[in-house]
Design a protein around this motif. Structure first.
Motif, PDB file in Angstrom:
ATOM      1  N   PHE A 110      64.811 -29.354  -1.634  1.00 17.26           N
ATOM      2  CA  PHE A 110      65.748 -28.287  -0.999  1.00 17.26           C
ATOM      3  C   PHE A 110      66.777 -28.241  -2.191  1.00 17.26           C
ATOM      4  N   SER A 111      67.038 -29.353  -2.774  1.00 12.65           N
ATOM      5  CA  SER A 111      68.178 -28.659  -3.808  1.00 12.65           C
ATOM      6  C   SER A 111      67.385 -27.797  -5.004  1.00 12.65           C
ATOM      7  N   LEU A 112      66.296 -28.335  -5.228  1.00 11.82           N
ATOM      8  CA  LEU A 112      65.548 -27.162  -6.255  1.00 11.82           C
ATOM      9  C   LEU A 112      65.485 -25.878  -5.726  1.00 11.82           C
ATOM     10  N   MET A 113      65.255 -25.795  -4.581  1.00 12.81           N
ATOM     11  CA  MET A 113      65.071 -24.341  -3.725  1.00 12.81           C
ATOM     12  C   MET A 113      66.433 -23.768  -3.833  1.00 12.81           C
ATOM     13  N   THR A 114      67.686 -24.346  -3.659  1.00 13.86           N
ATOM     14  CA  THR A 114      69.104 -24.079  -3.688  1.00 13.86           C
ATOM     15  C   THR A 114      69.175 -23.593  -5.307  1.00 13.86           C
ATOM     16  N   ALA A 115      68.792 -24.353  -6.153  1.00 18.39           N
ATOM     17  CA  ALA A 115      68.998 -23.971  -7.577  1.00 18.39           C
ATOM     18  C   ALA A 115      68.296 -22.660  -7.836  1.00 18.39           C
ATOM     19  N   GLY A 116      67.207 -22.691  -7.546  1.00 17.73           N
ATOM     20  CA  GLY A 116      66.409 -21.300  -7.801  1.00 17.73           C
ATOM     21  C   GLY A 116      66.939 -20.141  -7.439  1.00 17.73           C
ATOM     22  N   LEU A 117      67.660 -20.264  -6.065  1.00 14.97           N
ATOM     23  CA  LEU A 117      68.488 -19.186  -5.500  1.00 14.97           C
ATOM     24  C   LEU A 117      69.734 -18.760  -6.673  1.00 14.97           C
ATOM     25  N   PHE A 118      70.090 -19.672  -7.195  1.00 14.37           N
ATOM     26  CA  PHE A 118      71.370 -19.307  -8.057  1.00 14.37           C
ATOM     27  C   PHE A 118      70.811 -18.724  -9.026  1.00 14.37           C
ATOM     28  N   VAL A 119      69.687 -18.885  -9.716  1.00 12.58           N
ATOM     29  CA  VAL A 119      69.058 -18.041 -10.911  1.00 12.58           C
ATOM     30  C   VAL A 119      69.090 -16.673 -10.257  1.00 12.58           C
ATOM     31  N   MET A 120      68.454 -16.253  -9.108  1.00 10.44           N
ATOM     32  CA  MET A 120      68.467 -14.893  -8.546  1.00 10.44           C
ATOM     33  C   MET A 120      69.792 -14.396  -8.417  1.00 10.44           C
ATOM     34  N   VAL A 121      70.622 -15.027  -7.916  1.00 12.84           N
ATOM     35  CA  VAL A 121      71.964 -14.511  -7.751  1.00 12.84           C
ATOM     36  C   VAL A 121      72.576 -14.089  -9.052  1.00 12.84           C
ATOM     37  N   HIS A 122      72.391 -15.001 -10.055  1.00 13.13           N
ATOM     38  CA  HIS A 122      72.880 -14.644 -11.411  1.00 13.13           C
ATOM     39  C   HIS A 122      72.334 -13.497 -12.014  1.00 13.13           C
ATOM     40  N   LEU A 123      71.091 -13.082 -11.892  1.00 13.96           N
ATOM     41  CA  LEU A 123      70.418 -12.082 -12.642  1.00 13.96           C
ATOM     42  C   LEU A 123      71.180 -10.733 -12.280  1.00 13.96           C
ATOM     43  N   GLY A 124      71.649  -9.910 -13.233  1.00 16.46           N
ATOM     44  CA  GLY A 124      72.224  -8.637 -13.102  1.00 16.46           C
ATOM     45  C   GLY A 124      71.252  -7.744 -12.591  1.00 16.46           C
ATOM     46  N   ARG A 125      69.862  -7.852 -12.759  1.00 17.15           N
ATOM     47  CA  ARG A 125      69.137  -7.228 -12.153  1.00 17.15           C
ATOM     48  C   ARG A 125      67.832  -7.956 -11.422  1.00 17.15           C
ATOM     49  N   LEU A 126      68.400  -8.479 -10.285  1.00 17.66           N
ATOM     50  CA  LEU A 126      67.512  -9.431  -9.723  1.00 17.66           C
ATOM     51  C   LEU A 126      65.989  -8.888  -9.258  1.00 17.66           C
ATOM     52  N   TRP A 127      66.062  -7.580  -8.907  1.00 18.81           N
ATOM     53  CA  TRP A 127      64.852  -6.909  -8.567  1.00 18.81           C
ATOM     54  C   TRP A 127      63.946  -6.884  -9.756  1.00 18.81           C
ATOM     55  N   GLN A 128      64.266  -7.235 -10.860  1.00 16.52           N
ATOM     56  CA  GLN A 128      63.340  -7.239 -12.114  1.00 16.52           C
ATOM     57  C   GLN A 128      63.143  -8.848 -12.611  1.00 16.52           C
ATOM     58  N   PHE A 129      63.601  -9.680 -11.769  1.00 16.05           N
ATOM     59  CA  PHE A 129      63.262 -11.001 -12.215  1.00 16.05           C
ATOM     60  C   PHE A 129      62.094 -11.304 -12.809  1.00 16.05           C
ATOM     61  N   TYR A 130      60.914 -10.743 -12.518  1.00 15.24           N
ATOM     62  CA  TYR A 130      59.322 -11.224 -12.866  1.00 15.24           C
ATOM     63  C   TYR A 130      59.573 -10.755 -14.243  1.00 15.24           C
ATOM     64  N   TYR A 131      60.203  -9.988 -14.734  1.00 17.85           N
ATOM     65  CA  TYR A 131      60.011  -9.668 -16.430  1.00 17.85           C
ATOM     66  C   TYR A 131      60.241 -11.025 -17.010  1.00 17.85           C
ATOM     67  N   SER A 132      61.008 -11.971 -16.574  1.00 19.97           N
ATOM     68  CA  SER A 132      61.141 -13.080 -17.353  1.00 19.97           C
ATOM     69  C   SER A 132      60.085 -14.087 -17.070  1.00 19.97           C
ATOM     70  N   VAL A 133      59.029 -14.034 -16.355  1.00 19.04           N
ATOM     71  CA  VAL A 133      58.089 -14.945 -16.284  1.00 19.04           C
ATOM     72  C   VAL A 133      56.545 -14.406 -16.531  1.00 19.04           C
ATOM     73  N   PRO A 134      55.780 -15.167 -17.219  1.00 18.77           N
ATOM     74  CA  PRO A 134      54.414 -14.685 -17.701  1.00 18.77           C
ATOM     75  C   PRO A 134      53.552 -14.423 -16.632  1.00 18.77           C
ATOM     76  N   TYR A 135      53.620 -13.176 -16.469  1.00 24.29           N
ATOM     77  CA  TYR A 135      52.188 -12.710 -15.537  1.00 24.29           C
ATOM     78  C   TYR A 135      51.574 -11.379 -16.128  1.00 24.29           C
ATOM     79  N   PRO A 136      50.334 -11.484 -15.575  1.00 19.26           N
ATOM     80  CA  PRO A 136      49.488 -10.425 -16.397  1.00 19.26           C
ATOM     81  C   PRO A 136      49.744  -8.959 -16.006  1.00 19.26           C
ATOM     82  N   ASP A 137      50.088  -8.290 -17.079  1.00 17.64           N
ATOM     83  CA  ASP A 137      50.429  -6.792 -16.682  1.00 17.64           C
ATOM     84  C   ASP A 137      49.690  -5.921 -17.713  1.00 17.64           C
ATOM     85  N   GLU A 138      49.645  -4.587 -17.296  1.00 20.67           N
ATOM     86  CA  GLU A 138      48.702  -3.668 -17.811  1.00 20.67           C
ATOM     87  C   GLU A 138      49.164  -3.551 -19.160  1.00 20.67           C
ATOM     88  N   ARG A 139      50.289  -3.462 -19.506  1.00 19.64           N
ATOM     89  CA  ARG A 139      50.943  -3.341 -20.854  1.00 19.64           C
ATOM     90  C   ARG A 139      50.848  -4.480 -22.119  1.00 19.64           C
TER      91      ARG A 139
END
Ligand code: SF4
Ligand code: SF4
Ligand code: SF4
Ligand code: SF4
Ligand code: SF4
Lengths: 454, 732, 289
Positions: A110-139
């Motif tokens: 649970f502390s890891l889950m809490t920590a993870g929340l802070f990464v989200m809360v910290h991002l200026g554009r939380l709605w684009q957080f997935y740009y910083s993880v390697p996921y397959p995308d068409e481009r």
């Protein structure tokens, strides 16, 4: 003194632990309510910040990170206790961990889950957080594999999933007990599903042991790496006060330290709330306290190493940051960290405090505070007093949105944790039984030996 | 024109070429075309307006009077960015920050958009026809001497038209007022050199000794001087120019000096005479006049150490030619003219006249020459208003309710005029007092010609043309308004001009021979003129005629301490806010003051020693009280000021003008005493004495400078080396 | 989308730094700023607001450190001034320094960005992809010069930032940034693009003088020189060369010499090895007065 009474009947163990899942003390509900209220504060803050912009948190240039990242490290650090108790001590056959490792593991998750929340809360554009993880995308776009922040994201995700797995697998025999003892209802269905048809056959036990041990072995380097990588966020940067080689070790020590003090706090709370006096005994607390003291001293040493290496590096910018911590606007907090982190734990060296529950409760809270301050003192002073004097800023302090979010994180954590303890057995029944059995065996053996001698 | 029935001489006057008979001899082809040539919006895009492709028009910066030529980038019918026009000798492609913000004047959300008439406390919108009729009606009820026209500096055809209009209504009270004009320096220059604004060749000087002339910031033609300064730094023959700045409050120029010399306020003239004495180069009556000014006495009176005086004199002697400039030392004091005369004398003694000070050219058409603003005009107007002399008052390009010294009680006196018409871009403090407010086109929408006061090279007439379609349907160009008004009286003479554009074009074509268009057909000449944005003229070069003279030169002893008001107030003139007329342009509000880095607010500069003495720290809200009033502003501890003085910048402290100006800072004009230069009658800006007291409040000063307070903390960021270590001659 | 693709792109990305096997060709944008000419007048800064759609944040936000000036003019006093140094007055004036993104060749901001939103371009710029930025502000944390500015608010929709009419001034060649993204000086990349496009259409390279940055164009003292460092004809190349400042060095000739070498060129924080693309020329102080 004995860690645990050796004459508790196995049926009694089941009964006691299962009872904790049915009827905790009233205080449980009070805690849950306040935790929820605190969490709501955070939701309000986040909605406001999301709508309006990060500026409402009173961050600025140069104070780009502030409390979110500090508290993120704090919660990541907290998570190390579970792994320490369940995996490391498991491998070392430290029996006394048995009644308390389950909740420590929950603490990790649970502390890891809490920590993870802070990464989200910290991002200026939380709605684009997935740009910083390697996921397959068409481009064919990838994140930047050079960035420690990316390693961070991956390490935390791996650690979190492994911790959940570890927690879950270790619970399977207990879940089967719950399944067998509880009345019909949603809970029974849940335990039936989760216990994966556990019957307690020999083969199951053997497989179980091997799996559990394997994950424990896997988890230990992971835990160390996670906090080393968090340390790398700083150490790999080029900033004065962060660019320090000893940071990974220092961070891991700090993590274990805050984890242990959190275990003491939660130990005391659970023991009371769920009436676990029989299992979470004072001798066990004493061992935990001694462990905490040892880690506190290691942390203190590493702290000194960090200061010394900065001092003797003759890097003026880094030195300035250090001086700034000691005498500048952050001085009260920095000295607060030293006091809470290095002076308060000296109390733990005294035997009479090692089992004094009220004292330990206060001390453990202070240690936690010290550890939180430590994280803030790593992050903020470098921003306020970096390489470029023109941008030094000693006037900007975190705004109420930041504080609200920090406050709420404790609510969120407590909510998850207390919820878990009510739904799942927070003391490992099968391991306690083992403990009692081993002790009996031990006792018998020694009796026989004694008789033989006479 | 042919059948207008006017005689030729009148026609010349109408079009502004009166007094230029010689230049007109080639004139013969003056047909006037109808049809407009204005910028067309994107909606009805012309063939040449290609979406996505920028078009560029030359025009003239109207943010100050320096007359820099600009080049506007227009896309999809909108002007986006102003650059300097490289063809102008004044600014050679460069602009200052104030000039950059010209677009924010144009797009300003707080511009006045409709003619407005006062109804009690409020304004109501009326039509232009009604507004014109109202003016005619009010003028019919007033005699010529009961009408006054207040304007800022005007030149070119607008000045001509204004003059003609005033003549048509019989008004002889044209007050040309600029709150911050170098009027004393003009008069002193006229005496010393025979020309009000000679050419100052900073780039040819090896040493510049400036007595408070902020030529890099706000003085006369800052962009031009900045360019000269850059050349001066590169040096003549590889020898880098040395700048010595003598002043009581550090200006931007002072901040760039090799030696900044803090002087006791008002004693600049004494220092100048001391240096002449020390030089030992003067003879005759000059030598006699400066004899008493030995270095010990001068040092005592000015506060400048004797060693410093020696060094300055030695350097001036060693490196020739040099250039000595009189700036705020002249404008500041009741004996400002005397100060300026003493300072100008230095140029004569050093032999700079004719070398670094040269005759400037001026346009031969005296009708178009700039009407130069000053503060003496304000005083006369104010006296007239106080006496209730005026029934109708027009005001244009001036905001005296904001800029008049508090001691004049201008706002109260203004109320005594029956009918006040304000031609305005914004509802500024003066427009708010008006009965009729007429909305003006922005400088980027309007037509005009402008003749700069300071000519850099030869002479030039600047063209101001619209860079885009009007933003608001109901604003008018000042020229159009004047044309409409003059037609009320002299319809016949002006009937062939539908609008000011037609008038301007006709006027220019009428004289195209003299304007360098001889031989070209009208359209070619006109298009060429608009394309270039500048008409370069040979101009007539007045000869330097002034003589070194000490006749009438008497400097008062340094002013005695004033127990009640112990400090001198030095109003700060900043490069971007000047007299405050552009304070509603947010780029300027947010552009840090170069010296303090403060934004969006006023401050009180006080020397750290003085502050320590008074127990003042940064951010304390101070009350600054003079005999004429008091204002409040935050304290800023500033090493670049004489401990006997404090400084508050001008330009802020509006209680009108617009959203970006109103309510930010304090207005030191309000507390200025009414002390005037004895010779010219100009306002002595530095003569106000004040005291400061703490109010007990304290704020965080909003500034760019960080907590390190402008120190580099040993980090090697902005580095410097001394002249002996560097070899500039090899540089690219 | 494949791992190959990743590895290829990666290899390219790594090569845009000034290494011997892939020098900048044909462009490497660079600057030099003469501190002896700069008067601290701020014209460059205002010009940058005009060209690059920088929001005016207002007094309150300025106080909270939210100002967005991509180029700021720093004003320094002599260390000898004040109580410690014993000097009462700044007798040698002040020292001004325009500071904007130094377009570092080995930019500390680039390596740390998790989203790869700030990268190096082939012509040596530190680019910023607003669309890609997640707003982690790690780049700002790691920039030694602190010249990155974060959109703490959504300025396009904030009151009085670009109210009606004022928004018509916005440069259509430059994105108006929304909340949560990082921004900084781009060396007026839109102008570089336009110049490169024109040159390409005419089948040539960009000549020195074809393109000016907005700050350079405004600067009344021409203190700012900008151009293509690999073009031997460019002024910026000649200046760097005559000052013996080399892009990929962390110490220059003049640092080795004892005493005065007569050279004024230096780069700020060169020893941290970001390889800045902006060379400053030291201010000169007259020793005779
Ligand atoms: S000095 Fe500046 S404001 Fe004045 S005309 Fe020139 S550019 Fe415009
Ligand atoms: S100056 Fe800062 S933002 Fe610019 S490239 Fe270098 S590290 Fe990056
Ligand atoms: S703020 Fe944007 S550019 Fe900067 S590190 Fe984060 S994602 Fe990258
Ligand atoms: S180069 Fe362009 S973007 Fe950079 S500071 Fe200058 S004007 Fe601004
Ligand atoms: S415009 Fe030029 S002189 Fe003015 S501050 Fe900028 S670089 Fe310096």
């Amino acid at each position: 003194m004995k860690d645990i009474r050796e004459d508790i009947a196995w049926a009694q163990i089941n009964q006691d632990v299962l009872k904790s899942m049915e009827s905790p003390r009233k205080l449980y509900w009070v805690i849950l309510f306040f935790a929820f209220a605190a969490f709501c504060v955070g939701v309000g803050c986040e909605v406001y910040q999301y709508q309006t912009g990060m500026g409402v948190a009173n961050k600025n240039n140069p104070h780009a990170w502030g409390l979110y990242i500090s508290t993120f490290i704090f919660w990541i650090g907290m998570s190390h206790s579970g792994t320490l108790l369940s995996a490391i001590l498991h491998l070392m056959h430290a029996d006394w961990r048995k009644p308390i490792f389950r909740f420590a593991e929950a603490l990790t998750t649970f502390s890891l889950m809490t920590a993870g929340l802070f990464v989200m809360v910290h991002l200026g554009r939380l709605w684009q957080f997935y740009y910083s993880v390697p996921y397959p995308d068409e481009r064919g776009l990838w994140p930047n594999f050079q960035s420690p922040l990316l390693w961070d994201a991956m390490a935390i995700f791996t650690y979190l999933s492994s911790s959940i797995l570890f927690l879950y697998i270790g619970m399977i025999p207990d879940l089967a007990i719950c399944r067998d003892h509880l009345h019909e209802g949603w809970r029974k269905k849940l335990y039936t599903l989760l216990s994966l048809g556990w019957e307690g056959t020999d083969r199951q036990w053997r497989n179980f042991r091997v799996t559990y041990l394997t994950i424990a072995c896997f988890l230990i380097p992971l835990a160390v790496s996670v906090h080393s990588i968090v340390a790398a966020d700083f150490a790999m940067s080029q900033q004065p006060g962060w660019h320090v080689t000893s940071f990974p070790a220092y961070f891991v020590a700090g993590a274990l330290y805050s984890g242990c003090s959190a275990i003491i706090t939660l130990f005391i709370i659970l023991r009371y709330v769920f009436k676990f006096e029989e299992y979470m005994t004072l001798p066990i607390l004493k061992k935990t306290v001694r462990l905490t003291f040892a880690i506190a001293m290691i942390w203190t040493y590493l702290n000194a190493v960090e200061f010394a290496s900065v001092w003797y590096s003759h890097d003026q910018a880094s030195k300035d940051v250090l001086i700034q911590k000691v005498v500048g606007p952050f001085a009260p907090f920095w000295w607060g960290m030293i006091f809470c982190g290095s002076v308060v734990p000296l109390m733990l060296a005294f035997k009479r405090f090692q089992t004094n529950v009220p004292v330990l409760f206060v001390v453990s809270l202070l240690l936690n505070l010290g550890m939180w301050l430590e994280r803030w003192m790593i992050v903020a002073p470098t921003f306020s007093h970096g390489y470029y004097p023109w941008t030094w800023d000693h006037d900007q302090w975190p705004g109420f949105v930041q504080w609200g979010m920090v406050f709420a994180s404790f609510g969120w954590f407590t909510m998850l944790f207390m919820g878990f303890c009510k739904v799942f057995p927070s003391v490992s029944m099968y391991e306690v039984k083992e403990m009692v059995y081993h002790r009996k065996l031990h006792l018998k053996n020694s009796e026989t030996a004694e008789q033989g001698a006479h | 024109m042919i059948d207008s029935g006017l005689d030729r001489r009148d026609f010349l006057k109408v079009l502004g070429w009166g007094g230029a008979a010689a230049a007109l001899s080639g004139c013969g082809n003056t047909s006037i075309e109808d049809g407009k040539e204005t910028v067309v919006s994107y909606v009805e895009a012309a063939d040449y307006a290609i979406p996505g492709i920028g078009v560029y028009y030359n025009s003239t910066c109207a943010q100050c009077d320096a007359g820099c030529s600009i080049n506007g980038r227009v896309r999809e019918g909108r002007v986006l960015k102003l650059e300097g026009n490289p063809a102008s000798a004044i600014n050679r492609g460069k602009t200052c920050g104030l000039g950059q913000a010209g677009v924010q004047h144009h797009y300003n959300p707080d511009r006045v958009r409709e003619p407005m008439l006062r109804k009690g406390d409020k304004f109501e919108t009326i039509t232009w026809d009604k507004a014109y009729a109202l003016i005619a009606e009010k003028l019919n009820g007033a005699k010529g001497e009961e009408v006054a026209f207040l304007s800022g500096g005007v030149s070119g055809h607008l000045k001509v038209l204004l003059g003609n209009y005033l003549a048509s209504i019989g008004c002889k009270n044209h007050y040309v007022y600029e709150a911050l004009a170098p009027a004393v320096a003009r008069a002193a220059n006229k005496k010393a050199y025979g020309i009000e604004m000679p050419r100052f060749n900073i780039n040819k000087a090896k040493v510049v000794l400036s007595f408070g002339a902020d030529f890099l910031g706000s003085w006369v033609s800052p962009v031009h001087f900045s360019q000269q300064y850059a050349q001066f730094r590169k040096g003549v023959d590889g020898q880098r120019g040395v700048l010595i700045q003598v002043e009581s409050k550090m200006t931007l120029t002072g901040a760039n000096a090799d030696r900044w010399v803090p002087v006791r306020p008002g004693t600049e003239g004494i220092l100048a005479l001391g240096i002449i004495n020390e030089l030992g180069m003067a003879s005759g009556d000059i030598a006699a006049a400066v004899k008493g000014y030995d270095r010990i006495r001068v040092s005592k009176e000015t506060g400048v150490p004797p060693g410093q005086i020696d060094k300055i004199a030695a350097l001036l002697k060693l490196r020739s030619p040099s250039l000595v400039l009189a700036g705020s030392a002249a404008e500041g004091y009741a004996h400002g003219s005397q100060n300026a005369a003493a300072i100008n004398l230095l140029n004569h003694v050093l032999g700079n006249v004719g070398k670094t000070i040269e005759a400037s050219s001026s346009v031969t058409f005296t009708q178009m020459a700039p009407a130069k603003g000053n503060t003496a005009a304000l005083k006369s107007l104010n006296d007239g208003l106080a006496a209730g002399k005026y029934k109708v008052l027009f005001s244009y390009a001036a905001n005296p309710v904001f800029t008049a010294p508090g001691a004049l009680k201008f706002k109260d006196n203004l109320a005594k005029a029956d009918f006040k018409v304000s031609f305005a871009h914004y509802l500024d403090e003066t427009a708010l007092q008006a009965d009729l407010v007429l909305p003006l086109d922005s400088a980027l929408e309007d037509w005009n010609t402008q003749v700069p006061e300071y000519m850099a090279e030869g002479a030039q007439i600047n063209i101001q043309q619209p860079l885009m379609e009007k933003l608001h349907a109901n604003t008018r160009g000042m020229g159009d308004i004047l044309l409409a008004l003059v037609k009320q009286r002299r319809a016949e003479e002006y009937k062939s001009f539908d609008d000011y554009y037609a008038y301007l074009r006709a006027a220019m074509l009428q004289n195209k021979g003299a304007l360098g268009g001889g031989g070209a057909d009208d359209d070619t000449f006109w298009n060429d003129t608009l394309t270039k944005g500048i008409v370069k003229l040979a101009g007539s070069s007045g000869a330097l005629s002034g003589k070194a003279s000490v006749v009438g030169l008497t400097l008062p002893a340094p002013s005695a301490a004033d127990a009640q008001y112990p400090l001198h107030l030095i109003p700060g003139v900043t490069a971007s806010l000047r007299d405050g007329r552009h304070a509603n342009q947010p780029w300027l509000q947010e552009s840090p003051d170069p010296l303090t880095t403060i934004v969006w607010d006023s401050w009180v500069e006080i020397h750290p020693k003085k502050a320590a003495e008074l127990g003042i720290k940064e951010g304390d809200i101070l009350e600054v009280t003079s005999r004429s009033g008091s204002i409040k502003a935050q304290a800023y501890l500033f090493p670049g000021i004489h401990p006997d003085a404090i400084s508050v910048p001008l330009g802020r402290g509006h209680d009108a003008l617009g959203r970006y100006a109103k309510g930010y800072g304090a207005n030191p004009f309000q507390i200025l005493d009414a002390v005037f230069d004895q010779e010219t009658g100009e306002l002595a800006m530095h003569e106000t004495r004040v005291k400061v007291s703490k109010t007990g409040q304290c704020v965080i000063v909003v500034k760019d400078e960080g907590s390190a307070g402008g120190k580099q903390m040993g980090r090697k960021i902005a580095v410097s080396m001394s002249t002996d270590e560097v070899d500039l001659s090899k540089e690219v | 989308m494949s791992v190959n693709n990743l590895l290829e792109n990666w290899a390219q990305f790594r090569h845009f730094h000034p290494v011997d096997d892939k020098p900048h060709d044909p462009y490497k944008w660079a600057m030099s700023i003469d501190l002896d000419a700069c008067t601290g007048c701020n014209a460059c800064s205002v010009a940058c607001y005009a060209e690059n759609n920088l929001p005016v944040v207002g007094k309150e936000k300025y106080q909270h450190g939210h100002v967005m000036h991509w180029i700021r003019i720093e004003r320094y006093w002599d260390e000898s001034l004040g109580v410690a140094g014993g000097g009462d007055f700044p007798e040698q004036g002040a020292q001004f320094l325009p500071m904007m993104c130094q377009q570092c060749e080995a930019a500390p901001c680039e390596t740390v960005c998790p989203a790869a939103a700030t990268n190096h371009t082939a012509d040596g710029l530190n680019s910023q992809i607003y669309n890609r930025c997640v707003g982690s502000r790690y780049c700002s944390a790691n920039c030694p010069f602190k010249v990155r500015y974060f959109n703490w608010y959504d300025y396009p929709t904030t009151d009085n930032v670009w109210p009606a009419e004022m928004n018509q001034q916005l440069n259509p060649d430059v994105t108006v940034r929304s909340k949560g993204v990082m921004e900084k000086c781009t060396f007026c990349v839109q102008r570089l693009h336009a110049a490169k496009g024109t040159a390409k259409n005419e089948g040539r390279l960009v000549h020195d003088g074809d393109v000016q940055t907005a700050c350079q164009q405004a600067c009344p003292t021409s203190a700012i020189t900008f151009g293509n460092l690999v073009d031997p004809e460019s002024k910026v190349h000649k200046q760097w060369q005559s000052q013996q400042v080399e892009l990929d060095k962390d110490a220059q000739v003049k640092d080795q010499k004892e005493g005065g070498s007569g050279l004024r060129g230096y780069r700020i924080f060169e020893e941290l090895r970001p390889y800045p693309s902006v060379m400053y020329l030291e201010r000169v102080r007259e020793s005779a007065v």
